[in-house]
Design a protein around this motif. Structure first.
Motif, PDB file in Angstrom:
ATOM      1  N   GLU A   4       0.730  -1.126  -0.172  1.00 23.47           N
ATOM      2  CA  GLU A   4       0.084   0.040  -0.082  1.00 23.47           C
ATOM      3  C   GLU A   4       0.892   1.244   0.013  1.00 23.47           C
ATOM      4  O   GLU A   4       0.607   2.274  -0.569  1.00 23.47           O
ATOM      5  CB  GLU A   4      -1.096   0.042   1.422  1.00 23.47           C
ATOM      6  N   LEU A   5       1.634   1.070   0.862  1.00 24.30           N
ATOM      7  CA  LEU A   5       2.910   2.322   0.803  1.00 24.30           C
ATOM      8  C   LEU A   5       3.385   2.562  -0.690  1.00 24.30           C
ATOM      9  O   LEU A   5       3.580   3.803  -0.910  1.00 24.30           O
ATOM     10  CB  LEU A   5       3.900   1.906   1.731  1.00 24.30           C
ATOM     11  N   GLU A   6       3.859   1.715  -1.338  1.00 26.24           N
ATOM     12  CA  GLU A   6       4.536   1.542  -2.426  1.00 26.24           C
ATOM     13  C   GLU A   6       3.374   2.302  -3.561  1.00 26.24           C
ATOM     14  O   GLU A   6       3.880   3.130  -4.319  1.00 26.24           O
ATOM     15  CB  GLU A   6       4.947   0.048  -2.859  1.00 26.24           C
ATOM     16  N   TYR A   7       2.181   1.823  -3.620  1.00 25.23           N
ATOM     17  CA  TYR A   7       1.229   2.270  -4.465  1.00 25.23           C
ATOM     18  C   TYR A   7       1.135   3.690  -4.177  1.00 25.23           C
ATOM     19  O   TYR A   7       1.039   4.322  -5.109  1.00 25.23           O
ATOM     20  CB  TYR A   7      -0.177   1.593  -4.114  1.00 25.23           C
ATOM     21  N   MET A   8       0.941   4.027  -2.948  1.00 22.70           N
ATOM     22  CA  MET A   8       0.903   5.681  -2.483  1.00 22.70           C
ATOM     23  C   MET A   8       2.073   6.525  -3.153  1.00 22.70           C
ATOM     24  O   MET A   8       1.973   7.525  -3.902  1.00 22.70           O
ATOM     25  CB  MET A   8       0.756   5.694  -1.216  1.00 22.70           C
ATOM     26  N   HIS A   9       3.257   5.888  -3.364  1.00 22.31           N
ATOM     27  CA  HIS A   9       4.416   6.635  -3.440  1.00 22.31           C
ATOM     28  C   HIS A   9       4.698   6.660  -5.158  1.00 22.31           C
ATOM     29  O   HIS A   9       5.501   7.436  -5.604  1.00 22.31           O
ATOM     30  CB  HIS A   9       5.909   6.070  -2.642  1.00 22.31           C
ATOM     31  N   ILE A  10       4.201   5.296  -5.647  1.00 21.08           N
ATOM     32  CA  ILE A  10       4.460   5.369  -7.112  1.00 21.08           C
ATOM     33  C   ILE A  10       3.444   6.504  -7.777  1.00 21.08           C
ATOM     34  O   ILE A  10       4.072   7.127  -8.570  1.00 21.08           O
ATOM     35  CB  ILE A  10       3.757   3.985  -7.540  1.00 21.08           C
ATOM     36  N   HIS A  11       2.618   6.945  -7.170  1.00 23.79           N
ATOM     37  CA  HIS A  11       1.688   8.051  -7.421  1.00 23.79           C
ATOM     38  C   HIS A  11       2.264   9.499  -7.086  1.00 23.79           C
ATOM     39  O   HIS A  11       2.559  10.401  -7.868  1.00 23.79           O
ATOM     40  CB  HIS A  11       0.229   8.000  -7.117  1.00 23.79           C
ATOM     41  N   LYS A  12       2.260   9.502  -5.628  1.00 28.12           N
ATOM     42  CA  LYS A  12       2.787  10.976  -5.246  1.00 28.12           C
ATOM     43  C   LYS A  12       3.948  11.251  -5.818  1.00 28.12           C
ATOM     44  O   LYS A  12       4.112  12.540  -5.922  1.00 28.12           O
ATOM     45  CB  LYS A  12       2.744  10.814  -3.514  1.00 28.12           C
ATOM     46  N   THR A  13       5.193  10.712  -5.623  1.00 29.63           N
ATOM     47  CA  THR A  13       6.349  11.024  -5.812  1.00 29.63           C
ATOM     48  C   THR A  13       6.920  10.396  -7.373  1.00 29.63           C
ATOM     49  O   THR A  13       7.549  11.209  -8.133  1.00 29.63           O
ATOM     50  CB  THR A  13       7.487  10.586  -4.896  1.00 29.63           C
ATOM     51  N   GLY A  14       6.536   9.375  -7.614  1.00 26.88           N
ATOM     52  CA  GLY A  14       7.114   8.461  -8.574  1.00 26.88           C
ATOM     53  C   GLY A  14       6.437   9.000  -9.980  1.00 26.88           C
ATOM     54  O   GLY A  14       7.126   9.056 -10.970  1.00 26.88           O
ATOM     55  N   ALA A  15       5.248   9.310  -9.851  1.00 29.82           N
ATOM     56  CA  ALA A  15       4.641   9.758 -11.372  1.00 29.82           C
ATOM     57  C   ALA A  15       5.258  10.927 -11.839  1.00 29.82           C
ATOM     58  O   ALA A  15       5.543  10.956 -13.159  1.00 29.82           O
ATOM     59  CB  ALA A  15       3.151   9.942 -11.152  1.00 29.82           C
ATOM     60  N   LEU A  16       5.636  11.824 -11.174  1.00 33.24           N
ATOM     61  CA  LEU A  16       6.459  13.006 -11.761  1.00 33.24           C
ATOM     62  C   LEU A  16       7.857  12.554 -12.184  1.00 33.24           C
ATOM     63  O   LEU A  16       8.243  13.209 -13.017  1.00 33.24           O
ATOM     64  CB  LEU A  16       6.196  14.075 -10.919  1.00 33.24           C
ATOM     65  N   ILE A  17       8.447  11.724 -11.349  1.00 25.67           N
ATOM     66  CA  ILE A  17       9.732  11.465 -11.790  1.00 25.67           C
ATOM     67  C   ILE A  17       9.804  10.613 -12.986  1.00 25.67           C
ATOM     68  O   ILE A  17      10.650  10.806 -13.790  1.00 25.67           O
ATOM     69  CB  ILE A  17      10.328  10.591 -10.581  1.00 25.67           C
ATOM     70  N   ARG A  18       8.990   9.792 -13.136  1.00 26.50           N
ATOM     71  CA  ARG A  18       8.455   8.938 -14.452  1.00 26.50           C
ATOM     72  C   ARG A  18       8.492   9.935 -15.597  1.00 26.50           C
ATOM     73  O   ARG A  18       8.986   9.538 -16.681  1.00 26.50           O
ATOM     74  CB  ARG A  18       7.449   8.045 -14.078  1.00 26.50           C
ATOM     75  N   ALA A  19       7.696  10.839 -15.247  1.00 27.53           N
ATOM     76  CA  ALA A  19       7.162  11.822 -16.334  1.00 27.53           C
ATOM     77  C   ALA A  19       8.315  12.425 -16.956  1.00 27.53           C
ATOM     78  O   ALA A  19       8.757  12.912 -18.013  1.00 27.53           O
ATOM     79  CB  ALA A  19       6.465  13.034 -16.014  1.00 27.53           C
ATOM     80  N   ALA A  20       9.493  12.977 -15.698  1.00 20.58           N
ATOM     81  CA  ALA A  20      10.578  13.751 -16.338  1.00 20.58           C
ATOM     82  C   ALA A  20      11.367  12.858 -17.106  1.00 20.58           C
ATOM     83  O   ALA A  20      12.068  13.404 -18.265  1.00 20.58           O
ATOM     84  CB  ALA A  20      11.438  13.939 -14.989  1.00 20.58           C
ATOM     85  N   VAL A  21      11.581  11.585 -16.725  1.00 21.58           N
ATOM     86  CA  VAL A  21      12.482  10.739 -17.584  1.00 21.58           C
ATOM     87  C   VAL A  21      11.930  10.473 -18.983  1.00 21.58           C
ATOM     88  O   VAL A  21      12.520  10.846 -20.021  1.00 21.58           O
ATOM     89  CB  VAL A  21      12.798   9.393 -16.838  1.00 21.58           C
ATOM     90  N   LEU A  22      10.688  10.120 -18.971  1.00 18.55           N
ATOM     91  CA  LEU A  22       9.933   9.925 -20.287  1.00 18.55           C
ATOM     92  C   LEU A  22      10.041  11.243 -21.282  1.00 18.55           C
ATOM     93  O   LEU A  22       9.734  11.168 -22.428  1.00 18.55           O
ATOM     94  CB  LEU A  22       8.620   9.150 -20.105  1.00 18.55           C
ATOM     95  N   LEU A  23       9.548  12.403 -20.606  1.00 21.65           N
ATOM     96  CA  LEU A  23       9.596  13.432 -21.377  1.00 21.65           C
ATOM     97  C   LEU A  23      10.808  13.706 -22.325  1.00 21.65           C
ATOM     98  O   LEU A  23      11.013  14.249 -23.372  1.00 21.65           O
ATOM     99  CB  LEU A  23       9.088  14.729 -20.609  1.00 21.65           C
TER     100      LEU A  23
END
Ligand code: GRG
Length: 304
Positions: free
Chosen positions: A182-201
């Protein structure tokens, strides 16, 4: 390795990082409304929240990912700025009394403390729209359809299925017992999503094939979590002066973290495993991924 794909590995990481941070600072400055422009107080507060602080990890990731595909730094400034503006907005809103209620950010008073709550709310709103404005401006050499994909990517990463959704899960989790999944699910969204966007952009600015994008997506998921595990360790171990934000906040607010669920030692070994997984995901790219490898190590070894 094709000549145009060569990363200047002769330049050391510290010099490369300082160069990207500097050009990002200038590009952010140029993207923000000029000081004194009406409404002057709002614009002053936007500039206060964005300029002169922060590690610029997301712009660095964007440039490093683009460099795999031989993209010139000038073509990466717009997505790097867009993602950093979204990040800055999230910090301003996260610090508000209705959310994390914090008084210190990047070593100075938070935006609502320095200005006022209503201004800080508007700062976040305006930074978010400014991000999309920057990314919607024509980027030379990039097909408009590619730019639309990038706008969609950033919107999804920032919104209710990404960062804002993760923040909602975070707020609902205060005082709750979460398990690691559950903690991982939260952080994949809260912190991870924008970090992933930075890489993919960054990768979208080059000729990245779908399999390369998939691999970078896997890499980004690992470093998104790694970033958060290290953040939790720093929150438990480092001082407020070093962090430039209030240390020990998670425990004080009874928030679930990797440290309080796993313990410090286990959290550190989890960070080691994520670091290795991130490096492994990059392996097929070979030398051109050197900056992403170095950034992975920087995320672990940072002290703030
Ligand atoms: C308010 C919609 C909304 C979202 C807020 C990202 C976030 C969601 C809140 C930030 C709170 C926080 C401390 C998250 C942990 C990880 C993180 C994003 C830390 C701050 O990022 P750094 O370390 O900050 O990259 P700098 O200042 O270096 O840019």
């Amino acid at each position: 390795m094709a000549a145009d794909r060569q990363v200047d590995t002769l330049m050391n990481f510290q010099t490369w990082m300082a160069g990207i941070q500097q050009r990002t600072e200038s590009a952010l400055d140029a993207a923000l409304p000029a000081p004194g422009l009406a409404p002057a107080r709002l614009h002053e507060a936007m500039r206060y929240a964005v300029l002169g602080g922060g590690k610029r990890v997301r712009p660095l990731l964007c440039h490093a990912a683009g460099s795999i595909f031989g993209v010139e730094a000038g073509a990466l400034d717009a997505p790097a700025v867009a993602v950093e503006l979204i990040h800055a907005y999230s910090l301003v809103h996260d610090d508000l009394p209705c959310m994390d209620d914090d008084v210190l950010r990047r070593g100075k008073p938070t935006c609502h403390v320095e200005f006022d709550e209503a201004t800080a709310l508007l700062v976040g709103d305006a930074l978010q729209t400014q991000a999309f404005q920057v990314l919607a401006n024509r980027i030379p050499g990039l097909a408009p359809a590619r730019q639309i994909d990038m706008l969609q990517l950033l919107a999804t990463a920032s919104g209710s299925r990404g960062m804002a959704g993760g923040q909602a899960i975070d707020l609902a989790a205060v005082g709750q017992q979460l398990d690691i999944a559950e903690l991982e699910y939260m952080h994949i969204h809260k912190t991870g999503a924008l970090i992933r966007a930075a890489v993919l952009l960054g990768a979208h600015c080059g000729e990245a094939m779908p399999d390369a994008l998939d691999r970078l997506g896997r890499f980004a998921n690992r470093i998104g979590l790694l970033f958060q595990v290290v953040d939790d360790i720093l929150d438990a171990e480092a001082s407020t002066a070093t962090l430039g934000k209030t240390a020990g906040k998670d425990a004080a607010q009874n928030k679930p973290t990797y440290v309080n669920i796993l313990g410090l030692n286990e959290a550190k070994s989890m960070a080691g495993k994520l670091r290795q997984d991130a490096h492994d995901a990059l392996a097929p790219f070979g030398d051109p991924a050197v900056r992403l490898h170095e950034l992975t190590d920087f995320i672990v070894e940072r002290t703030f």
